[in-house]
Structure formats: C-alpha cells, structure tokens
Motif scaffolding. Structure first.
Motif, PDB file in Angstrom:
ATOM      1  N   SER A 102      -8.906  46.716  22.224  1.00 41.19           N
ATOM      2  CA  SER A 102      -8.024  46.076  23.416  1.00 41.19           C
ATOM      3  C   SER A 102      -8.135  47.262  24.500  1.00 41.19           C
ATOM      4  CB  SER A 102      -6.971  45.935  23.311  1.00 41.19           C
ATOM      5  OG  SER A 102      -6.653  47.099  22.048  1.00 41.19           O
ATOM      6  N   SER A 123     -14.151  37.878  23.004  1.00 40.55           N
ATOM      7  CA  SER A 123     -13.461  38.437  21.736  1.00 40.55           C
ATOM      8  C   SER A 123     -13.155  37.066  21.185  1.00 40.55           C
ATOM      9  CB  SER A 123     -11.781  39.307  22.829  1.00 40.55           C
ATOM     10  OG  SER A 123     -11.046  39.825  21.033  1.00 40.55           O
ATOM     11  N   GLU A 125     -10.861  36.990  18.241  1.00 37.54           N
ATOM     12  CA  GLU A 125      -9.322  37.548  18.757  1.00 37.54           C
ATOM     13  C   GLU A 125      -8.456  36.580  18.790  1.00 37.54           C
ATOM     14  OE1 GLU A 125     -11.273  39.334  17.570  1.00 37.54           O
ATOM     15  OE2 GLU A 125     -11.409  40.152  16.212  1.00 37.54           O
ATOM     16  N   SER A 126      -8.865  37.527  20.412  1.00 41.95           N
ATOM     17  CA  SER A 126      -8.378  37.561  21.869  1.00 41.95           C
ATOM     18  C   SER A 126      -8.168  35.706  22.542  1.00 41.95           C
ATOM     19  CB  SER A 126      -8.753  38.064  23.087  1.00 41.95           C
ATOM     20  OG  SER A 126      -8.234  37.137  24.476  1.00 41.95           O
ATOM     21  N   THR A 129      -5.725  33.985  20.013  1.00 40.39           N
ATOM     22  CA  THR A 129      -4.823  33.619  20.151  1.00 40.39           C
ATOM     23  C   THR A 129      -4.106  32.954  21.145  1.00 40.39           C
ATOM     24  OG1 THR A 129      -4.840  36.270  19.353  1.00 40.39           O
ATOM     25  CG2 THR A 129      -3.030  35.530  21.188  1.00 40.39           C
ATOM     26  N   ASP A 130      -4.799  33.367  22.354  1.00 36.18           N
ATOM     27  CA  ASP A 130      -4.886  32.212  23.584  1.00 36.18           C
ATOM     28  C   ASP A 130      -4.260  30.808  23.285  1.00 36.18           C
ATOM     29  OD1 ASP A 130      -4.516  34.124  24.906  1.00 36.18           O
ATOM     30  OD2 ASP A 130      -6.880  34.210  25.733  1.00 36.18           O
ATOM     31  N   THR A 133      -1.278  30.116  21.173  1.00 32.65           N
ATOM     32  CA  THR A 133       0.099  30.452  21.929  1.00 32.65           C
ATOM     33  C   THR A 133       0.268  28.969  22.540  1.00 32.65           C
ATOM     34  OG1 THR A 133      -0.443  32.951  21.628  1.00 32.65           O
ATOM     35  CG2 THR A 133       1.376  32.024  23.859  1.00 32.65           C
ATOM     36  N   ASN A 241      -5.439  41.219  13.084  1.00 35.18           N
ATOM     37  CA  ASN A 241      -5.280  41.676  14.450  1.00 35.18           C
ATOM     38  C   ASN A 241      -4.691  39.610  15.268  1.00 35.18           C
ATOM     39  OD1 ASN A 241      -6.443  44.228  14.636  1.00 35.18           O
ATOM     40  ND2 ASN A 241      -8.951  43.166  14.138  1.00 35.18           N
ATOM     41  N   ILE A 242      -4.997  38.721  14.501  1.00 35.71           N
ATOM     42  CA  ILE A 242      -4.717  37.431  15.182  1.00 35.71           C
ATOM     43  C   ILE A 242      -3.504  37.125  14.749  1.00 35.71           C
ATOM     44  CG2 ILE A 242      -5.194  35.653  14.909  1.00 35.71           C
ATOM     45  CD1 ILE A 242      -7.834  35.183  14.893  1.00 35.71           C
ATOM     46  N   ARG A 245      -1.189  39.779  17.660  1.00 36.64           N
ATOM     47  CA  ARG A 245      -1.158  38.905  18.418  1.00 36.64           C
ATOM     48  C   ARG A 245      -0.924  37.875  19.311  1.00 36.64           C
ATOM     49  NH1 ARG A 245      -6.497  40.492  21.468  1.00 36.64           N
ATOM     50  NH2 ARG A 245      -7.572  42.154  20.335  1.00 36.64           N
ATOM     51  N   ARG A 248       3.007  39.002  19.171  1.00 32.00           N
ATOM     52  CA  ARG A 248       3.556  39.937  20.665  1.00 32.00           C
ATOM     53  C   ARG A 248       3.277  39.685  21.457  1.00 32.00           C
ATOM     54  NH1 ARG A 248      -0.248  43.171  19.684  1.00 32.00           N
ATOM     55  NH2 ARG A 248       1.428  45.021  18.715  1.00 32.00           N
ATOM     56  N   ASN A 249       2.878  37.803  21.587  1.00 31.07           N
ATOM     57  CA  ASN A 249       2.483  36.874  22.554  1.00 31.07           C
ATOM     58  C   ASN A 249       4.292  36.119  22.345  1.00 31.07           C
ATOM     59  OD1 ASN A 249       0.303  38.429  23.154  1.00 31.07           O
ATOM     60  ND2 ASN A 249      -0.631  36.198  23.539  1.00 31.07           N
TER      61      ASN A 249
END
Length: 459
Positions: A102, A123, A125-126, A129-130, A133, A241-242, A245, A248-249
């Motif tokens: 990150s 990414s 993982e990113s 995550t999006d 979410t 990681n996922i 994330r 946290r989001n």
C-alpha cells in the motif's frame, strides 16, 4: 496485440486465460516449468522459463516487439524491475504492474520515467475490496461498478416480488419517479437475454442491468427491489489482506463489523491495526458454536474471505442455514463460483474477474477510460471518450438512436461536463463526451472500439 505476462501464479494464470480468449498473442514468463506446462496444455500461448526481472528472460520471450507487459508475479520487486527493463531495454509501449504494498501507490515518483517506468498499477486486493464494499452499500445488488469518476453507477440486480416495478412495463420507471435518472439496458430472464423495449414488462426474478446517475442509484434500485433492509451488521471470516481492508472500509462508514481470524498472531495484529470498533474474534468461520455465540442470525451480511475456497463455501452455507440474511463468498476457482452463485450462497465473488476489470482499460484499443466485466465475464460495459469532429468521427454529431451499434449493445449514459444524460435516444454526441456503452458479448467489443476510433485525417 502481443502481450508479455510475468508470473504464472493465480493472478497471472487468470490474466492469461482471459486475454488469450480474445485472440491476443500471449507469452508467459515464470521460473516454474510445471506451471508453464500446465498453461500451455490448456491455452494457446507460449511459456518461457525464467525470471521476469532478468534481461535474458525478457529477450527470450520476445520483448523487443511486445505491445504490452503485465507484471503480476508474487513479488512487487520483480514486477517493478520487469517494467523498468521492458521500458529502458526493450521500449515496450505499455507497462502494468501488480502491486501488493500500500506504500508504493502513495509514492508516484517511484513509478514514472525516472523510477520504475510503470504506466499503471493493479491491485487485486484493492479491486476486490472496492467490489465487496459496494455490495454492502447496495444490499439488493449482485454487482456494482462505478464509471465516469463515480458519477455513473452500473448495477446488476434482480427484480423482487414486492418491487414497485414488478409486473410493470419499463416505460413506467420514469413515469413512476420522473426525478430518477436511470435506464435498464439489459434483462436476463430464466438465464437468457431478452429483447427489450419501453413496453417490456418486468417479471419477478428477472436479472437486469441498470445504469443510473449515482445520485439517484439507491432510488432506482429501490424501484426494482425493496425486499432488503438497510445493512448495519456485517460478519467477516478471514483476516487476510482483503478481509482486513473490507473491515476497515466498512467500519469507517459506520457499519458494525465482526472479523473472525484463525491465526492468533494475526488476530493480535488486527486488533492493534484495525479501528477500535471492529470486533476481532479468534476462531474458524466453519465453527458452528462460534457463529451461534456471536448471534449469526442477527447479521445482515456474512462474508467469507479466506484464501480457501472450500472453507468459504462451507462457512457461507452454514451461516445462511443459521440465519444470516445475505452471504457472500470469495471463490477463486471459476467452476466452484459458477456452481454456487445464486444457490444458498447469494453472491460468489471471483477475484480474477475483479482484477480483469481493472486491467481491461489498458488492454482495450482506442480511448477507453473504463471497462468492466459483467455476467461472470461474458459481457462488458465500456466508458469511451468521443474524440474528433463530424468529419473524422463516426459518432460525433449523431444522435444515439442513429449509431451503428452491434446487436444488443446500447448506450446507457452520456456524461458531458456537469450533465449526465440517461435514457434519451435523441442526445447528440459532442466532442469529449464520455459515453457509457453496454456490450452483451465480448466478441462485439472490437466493433464498438472501431466505431469510436478517429480517422487518420483528424491528426
């Protein structure tokens, strides 16, 4: 297009599988011969045994005439060095690196021409995550993607029995709520796409693709499906990681989050790094007694986000049986995902599809600034910029209804400065408009790309 892929791991294999099916010339570099042998048996591609961060391996892979390199090895360092070699030694025009850290994206000076010569970062993982979410934000949806810098939402969902639009024609969507700027561009009924018109009647169970001004997205979705209550309580299995994330989001958005992690060492780390209102639990998501103690029946959403497909499937089935309202499972193997999607598991997420959506804008030809896979990768939605003038462009100066689109394709929105125009066939395309196009088959994407290409005379 000739594409080099560095790394034949899970991400590299998925990228190769997706791109080779579109008639690209693919070469994969990896130090493990067994991985490459497996890939070459399954797909029409070439494998080169070697280290992607070595000039000799690049040379053997034919980097001197490659159009693009996608570096997605497990090591960030290998990916960064591979891009630098591709640029400075072989002058490869496009360079994409998969990055886990990150920290690196926050330091753009490392990536430019004076750094590692990376055009774009991906990414997985990113991306996942999006994706997750958004699914919590829209509990009625099967898939949600943002386009036009978040100004337009593309939502896949089902019509519910008690939805306002159930058993009503499409033309009533605007009539029932004239302030909602939204359009249905595709309907799947009993697994098949149907031809739609303003007179098409929506049936409960129809899976539709909705394109909406993001400001009106929740209202538009509510017209189709109002069976879901607002999500407040989320339980996550898997603190990798996922999982971390996502926790946290969601916590930052005010959700009540509980996270289950099997490793005590990882639990201790998460307890110190995640927001204080995330409850970290030591245990296994398949532990029925743990789920019962934590009142799984009160959870609005369950997410199984471990690295083990079987554990994610079993824990999700158990959570659903014990009363979780909606269950989402991360499933890497495509065959498993297709089998479980829409069964007792409400949504099966494929990390590879999320990654491919991130990559597509760099692989597609023409001025495409956004591209996302839909329907498990069968269809796409594109965001194209209209360049040129009436003489050099096939779209500028023409009404939407007059454009020569492939069969089944449709324009869902035109974004122009401060205006978002949806569901109006009389809109005339102007220079620099961002046009959102739904394409029902990946085989038709090239036709859309050609439609928006500017003739050489413009330059």
């Amino acid at each position: 297009m000739k594409i080099l892929i560095v790394g034949a791991g899970r991400v590299g294999t998925s990228v190769a599988e997706n791109l080779v099916s579109e008639h690209n010339d693919i070469t994969v570099i990896d130090p493990e011969p067994s991985r490459l042998s497996d890939l070459q048996e399954r797909f029409d591609l070439r494998g080169v045994v070697g280290d992607g961060s070595q000039v000799s391996a690049m040379e053997r892979a034919g980097a001197e005439d490659a159009d693009m390199i996608i570096a997605c090895a497990a090591s960030d360092a290998v990916n960064l060095v591979a891009c630098k070699i591709a640029r400075q030694v072989f002058n490869v025009p496009r360079r994409v690196a998969r990055i886990r850290s990150s920290e690196i994206p926050a330091m753009p000076e490392l990536l430019g021409e004076n750094g590692f010569c990376v055009d774009a970062l991906i990414s997985p993982e990113s991306s996942v995550t999006d994706y997750l979410t958004k699914l919590v934000e829209f509990p009625e949806a099967l898939q949600v993607v943002d386009m036009a810098q978040g100004r337009v939402s593309v939502i896949t969902m089902r019509v519910s029995l008690d939805g306002f639009m159930a058993n009503h024609p499409l033309k009533d969507l605007r009539a029932m709520n004239p302030d909602v700027n939204a359009k249905v561009v595709d309907i799947m009924r009993l697994g098949r796409a149907i031809t739609i018109s303003p007179e098409t009647i929506l049936r409960p169970g129809d899976e539709l693709l909705l394109i909406a001004d993001t400001i009106h997205a929740h209202q538009a979705v509510h017209q189709m499906n109002r069976s879901k209550d607002q999500v407040r309580r989320v339980m996550i299995a898997g603190g990798g990681n996922i999982g971390a994330r996502v926790a946290r989001n969601l916590a930052s958005e005010g959700y009540n989050v509980r996270l289950i992690e099997q490793s005590m060492e990882r639990c201790e780390e998460l307890a110190t790094t995640l927001p204080g209102d995330v409850l970290v639990l030591h245990g296994n998501g398949t532990d029925e007694s743990l789920l019962e103690r934590e009142n799984i029946e009160e959870m609005d959403t369950w997410m199984a986000l471990t690295s083990d497909d079987e554990d994610n499937i079993m824990s999700s089935l158990m959570a659903k049986r014990m009363g979780a309202q909606r269950v989402i499972a991360l499933i890497n193997r495509q065959a498993y995902g297709e089998l479980m999607q829409g069964s007792h598991i409400d949504i099966a997420i494929s990390p590879s599809q999320a990654t491919m959506s991130e990559l597509l804008r760099y692989v597609r030809r023409g001025d495409i600034v956004g591209a996302h896979r839909l329907r498990g990768g069968l269809a796409e939605v594109l965001e194209l910029v209209a360049h040129g003038d009436k003489k050099s462009s096939k779209v500028i100066g023409k009404r939407i209804s007059d454009l020569d689109l492939p069969k089944g394709a449709s324009i869902g929105a035109v974004v122009r400065e401060h205006n978002i125009m949806i569901s109006d066939p009389d809109v005339v395309i102007e220079p620099e408009d961002h046009v959102i196009v739904f394409v029902p088959s990946r085989d038709q994407v090239r036709q859309v790309e050609k439609l928006f290409q500017v003739s050489a005379s413009f330059f």
